[in-house]
Design a protein around this motif. Structure first.
Motif, short mmCIF file in Angstrom:
data_model
loop_
_atom_site.label_atom_id
_atom_site.label_comp_id
_atom_site.label_asym_id
_atom_site.label_seq_id
_atom_site.Cartn_x
_atom_site.Cartn_y
_atom_site.Cartn_z
N THR A 149 -1.60 2.64 2.06
CA THR A 149 -2.08 1.48 2.80
C THR A 149 -0.97 0.97 3.71
OG1 THR A 149 -3.23 -0.64 2.56
CG2 THR A 149 -1.35 -0.26 1.09
N GLY A 150 -1.28 -0.07 4.49
CA GLY A 150 -0.31 -0.64 5.41
C GLY A 150 0.81 -1.37 4.69
N ASP A 151 1.89 -1.64 5.41
CA ASP A 151 3.07 -2.20 4.75
C ASP A 151 2.85 -3.61 4.21
OD1 ASP A 151 2.93 -3.35 7.29
OD2 ASP A 151 4.97 -2.80 7.88
N ASN A 152 2.02 -4.42 4.87
CA ASN A 152 1.82 -5.78 4.36
C ASN A 152 0.98 -5.81 3.08
OD1 ASN A 152 3.42 -7.08 6.29
ND2 ASN A 152 1.77 -7.04 7.78
N PRO A 153 -0.15 -5.08 2.99
CA PRO A 153 -0.83 -4.99 1.70
C PRO A 153 0.05 -4.37 0.61
CG PRO A 153 -2.31 -4.32 3.44
CD PRO A 153 -0.96 -4.47 4.07
N ALA A 154 0.85 -3.35 0.98
CA ALA A 154 1.74 -2.73 0.00
C ALA A 154 2.77 -3.74 -0.50
CB ALA A 154 2.44 -1.51 0.60
N ASN A 155 3.24 -4.59 0.41
CA ASN A 155 4.18 -5.63 0.01
C ASN A 155 3.51 -6.62 -0.95
OD1 ASN A 155 6.79 -6.95 0.28
ND2 ASN A 155 5.72 -8.53 1.43
N ALA A 156 2.24 -6.93 -0.68
CA ALA A 156 1.49 -7.83 -1.57
C ALA A 156 1.33 -7.21 -2.95
CB ALA A 156 0.13 -8.15 -0.96
N VAL A 157 1.07 -5.90 -3.00
CA VAL A 157 0.98 -5.19 -4.28
C VAL A 157 2.31 -5.28 -5.02
CG1 VAL A 157 0.72 -2.91 -5.35
CG2 VAL A 157 -0.85 -3.62 -3.53
N ALA A 158 3.41 -5.05 -4.29
CA ALA A 158 4.73 -5.08 -4.91
C ALA A 158 5.06 -6.44 -5.50
CB ALA A 158 5.80 -4.68 -3.89
N MET A 159 4.57 -7.50 -4.85
CA MET A 159 4.86 -8.85 -5.32
C MET A 159 3.84 -9.35 -6.33
SD MET A 159 6.35 -10.60 -1.84
CE MET A 159 7.06 -12.00 -2.68
N LEU A 166 -8.52 -5.67 5.25
CA LEU A 166 -9.23 -5.22 4.05
C LEU A 166 -8.33 -4.33 3.20
CD1 LEU A 166 -12.81 -4.26 5.29
CD2 LEU A 166 -12.14 -6.28 3.99
N PHE A 167 -8.36 -4.57 1.89
CA PHE A 167 -7.63 -3.71 0.97
C PHE A 167 -8.56 -3.33 -0.16
CE2 PHE A 167 -5.17 -3.21 -2.97
CZ PHE A 167 -4.35 -2.16 -2.60
N ASN A 168 -8.60 -2.04 -0.47
CA ASN A 168 -9.43 -1.55 -1.56
C ASN A 168 -8.62 -0.48 -2.29
OD1 ASN A 168 -11.36 0.17 -3.02
ND2 ASN A 168 -12.92 -1.10 -2.05
N ALA A 169 -8.25 -0.77 -3.53
CA ALA A 169 -7.40 0.15 -4.27
C ALA A 169 -8.18 1.34 -4.81
CB ALA A 169 -6.69 -0.57 -5.41
N ASP A 170 -9.35 1.06 -5.41
CA ASP A 170 -10.04 2.14 -6.14
C ASP A 170 -11.56 2.05 -6.06
OD1 ASP A 170 -10.42 -0.12 -7.60
OD2 ASP A 170 -9.44 0.59 -9.41
N HIS A 171 -12.09 1.48 -5.01
CA HIS A 171 -13.53 1.36 -4.77
C HIS A 171 -14.21 0.30 -5.64
CE1 HIS A 171 -13.65 4.87 -2.14
NE2 HIS A 171 -12.94 5.52 -3.03
N THR A 172 -13.47 -0.38 -6.52
CA THR A 172 -14.12 -1.35 -7.40
C THR A 172 -14.31 -2.71 -6.73
OG1 THR A 172 -12.00 -1.96 -8.38
CG2 THR A 172 -13.26 -0.24 -9.49
N GLN A 173 -13.36 -3.11 -5.89
CA GLN A 173 -13.45 -4.43 -5.28
C GLN A 173 -12.61 -4.48 -4.01
OE1 GLN A 173 -12.05 -7.63 -7.76
NE2 GLN A 173 -12.37 -9.19 -6.20
N PHE A 174 -13.21 -5.05 -2.96
CA PHE A 174 -12.45 -5.31 -1.75
C PHE A 174 -11.69 -6.62 -1.90
CE2 PHE A 174 -15.48 -2.36 0.17
CZ PHE A 174 -14.67 -1.66 1.06
#
Length: 485
Positions: free
Chosen positions: A235-245, A280-288
């Motif tokens: 994914t893009g760097d900003n969603p990835a940053n959100a995941v990291a935090m 939009l961020f979707n990790a595994d198709h379960t929830q946007f």
């Protein structure tokens, strides 16, 4: 097992090696040079990224047992656009997200989209350096290159392709391209027709943890790996940053204070009222998850400019020890920080930075303090534009700017909130590694990130800064006519 995160940054590749405990084992970075063929243009040969990736992977595999590496996650800069031909080779250099050549086209396309109900929300996110506008520029200025375009993608999708031989696109990449209708979650027929491209030019959509393929055999041989290493869409760097935090599930805002200042706020629903960009961020198709994102183009970059170009030192802490807390809220100097223009609040790439209120009594440290305050005011303006249901009582913040206690205390007072510093382990590369682990079935839990100091707002100072902020908000209207002449 180990998981690798690759972050294709604007000026460097950053690599992260993480174990199953979600602890960082090793990190490194590999810089590259951005080309500037004309004033305002920013380009790069995309193969430069792949060369850096191979150096990074060789380095990582030399520091662990390669047979224990399970999944690679990729993230990177958003908007920067790569154009490939039918053979998977670059048609031309990639156009960077910082490129300004398309400023005129943006206004033209924004006017068209505003006049149509189904594309009004696309009009709000159009900006120079974005995929839709970059593609239109090539169509109008390089028709021979345009005729060869087979695929359009961003840097991290390009690296996924080079690693696996498979095309892909995640929902983050799609939703920020100005080619995708995030309300219907379908490609915009109008935008595709306007650009003269087919939907097939855009890679198949994947959730971020979906496995796109495995490391190509030729790469395995070069890296001396004899088993399948899976590669996810990323994914893009900003969603990835959100995941990291770790904020996606908590729905708390976060500020990333690097070269730019990015405000990220996860929301359940689309937000078309505020000025922020819906990602939009979707990790595994379960929830946007909808991540509302607002950016101050020059944040830490403004401070870097001030220290290196004006003060002429490489000591980022210069003058800060001279800024005492009794000067907070009393600075007679105001600074307008948009030295590279603004895409979000004013849609004005011609506006530039300015100091106001200089006198014979002004000291250099007053101007340093004004830089910190100006960027903080700009971030507050972005937060206010997001039309939050209630003002956050706490905001997590990371990035190079957090190394300055003076800046953090100033910002806490200006934002009327508690700032909780997250240490530098919370990076997009770490977020990509976390997504790789999730794809491997590692149970989702809190990321192993360190917590730094907490800065609390002080009432007497928030009131003083409120008065200064009112002056700051009048600066653009006072400056714009001068800047546009």
């Amino acid at each position: 097992m180990y998981y690798i995160g690759l972050d294709i940054g604007t000026s460097a590749l950053k690599t992260t090696l993480m174990d199953t405990r979600r602890s960082i084992v090793y990190e490194n970075s590999y810089g590259y040079t951005i080309l500037q063929p004309q004033e305002g243009w920013r380009e790069i040969d995309p193969d430069v990224w792949m060369q850096a990736v191979m150096k990074g992977l060789h380095d990582i595999f030399a520091r662990c047992n390669p047979q224990e590496v399970s999944v690679i996650g990729v993230t990177g800069q958003m908007h920067t656009t790569v154009f490939l031909d039918k053979n998977g080779e670059a048609v031309r250099n990639a156009i960077m997200w910082t490129d300004l050549r398309t400023a005129g086209l943006v206004e033209e396309l924004r006017t068209e989209c505003t006049q149509r109900e189904e594309t009004r929300h696309i009009a709000e996110i159009l900006s120079p350096g974005s995929p839709a506008v970059n593609t239109l520029w090539i169509k109008e200025h390089e028709p021979q290159s345009f005729a060869r375009i087979h695929k359009i993608m961003t840097p991290y999708a390009y690296i996924v392709y080079k690693l696996t031989g498979q095309y892909s696109m995640d929902y983050c990449e799609a939703s920020t391209s100005s080619l995708y209708d995030i309300a219907t979650k379908k490609w915009s027929v109008y935008m595709l027709d306007r650009l003269g491209i087919e939907e097939s030019c855009l890679g198949p959509l994947y959730a971020s943890c979906d496995v796109v393929g495995t490391l190509q055999q030729t790469l395995c041989e070069q890296l001396k790996v004899n088993h399948d290493i899976r590669v996810i869409a990323g994914t893009g760097d900003n969603p990835a940053n959100a995941v990291a935090m770790g904020i996606l599930n908590r729905k708390e805002p976060v500020i990333s204070l690097g070269t730019s200042g990015v405000v990220i706020m996860p929301k359940r629903d689309m937000d078309f009222e505020g000025k922020g960009k819906n990602v939009l961020f979707n990790a595994d198709h379960t929830q946007f998850v909808n991540i509302v994102q607002g950016t101050v183009r020059s944040a830490g970059g403004t401070h870097k400019w001030w220290v290196e170009n004006i003060v002429k030192t490489d000591d980022m802490a210069v003058d800060q020890q001279l800024i005492s807390s009794d000067r907070f809220g009393k600075n007679s100097v105001l600074f307008f920080p948009h030295i590279t223009g603004d895409k979000l609040m004013y849609h004005d790439l011609c506006v530039r930075g300015a100091f106001v209120g200089l006198s014979f009594e002004t000291r250099r440290e007053d101007m340093t303090q004004a830089v910190f305050e100006g960027v903080s005011y700009a971030i507050r303006e972005v937060l206010e534009s997001m039309k939050l249901a209630q003002w956050p009582s706490r905001i997590q913040i990371n990035g190079g700017g957090t190394r300055s206690p003076v800046w953090m205390q100033i910002m806490a007072n200006i934002l009327h909130t508690e700032l909780k510093v997250v240490t530098e382990s919370a990076t997009p590369g770490y977020g990509a590694a976390l997504l790789a682990a999730l794809a491997d079935g590692v149970s989702e839990k809190e990321a192993c990130i360190g917590q730094g100091k907490v800065y609390a707002a002080k009432k007497v100072l928030t009131d003083a800064y409120d008065r200064q902020y009112k002056k700051y908000k009048r600066m653009y209207s006072a400056l714009k006519n001068i800047m546009q002449e």
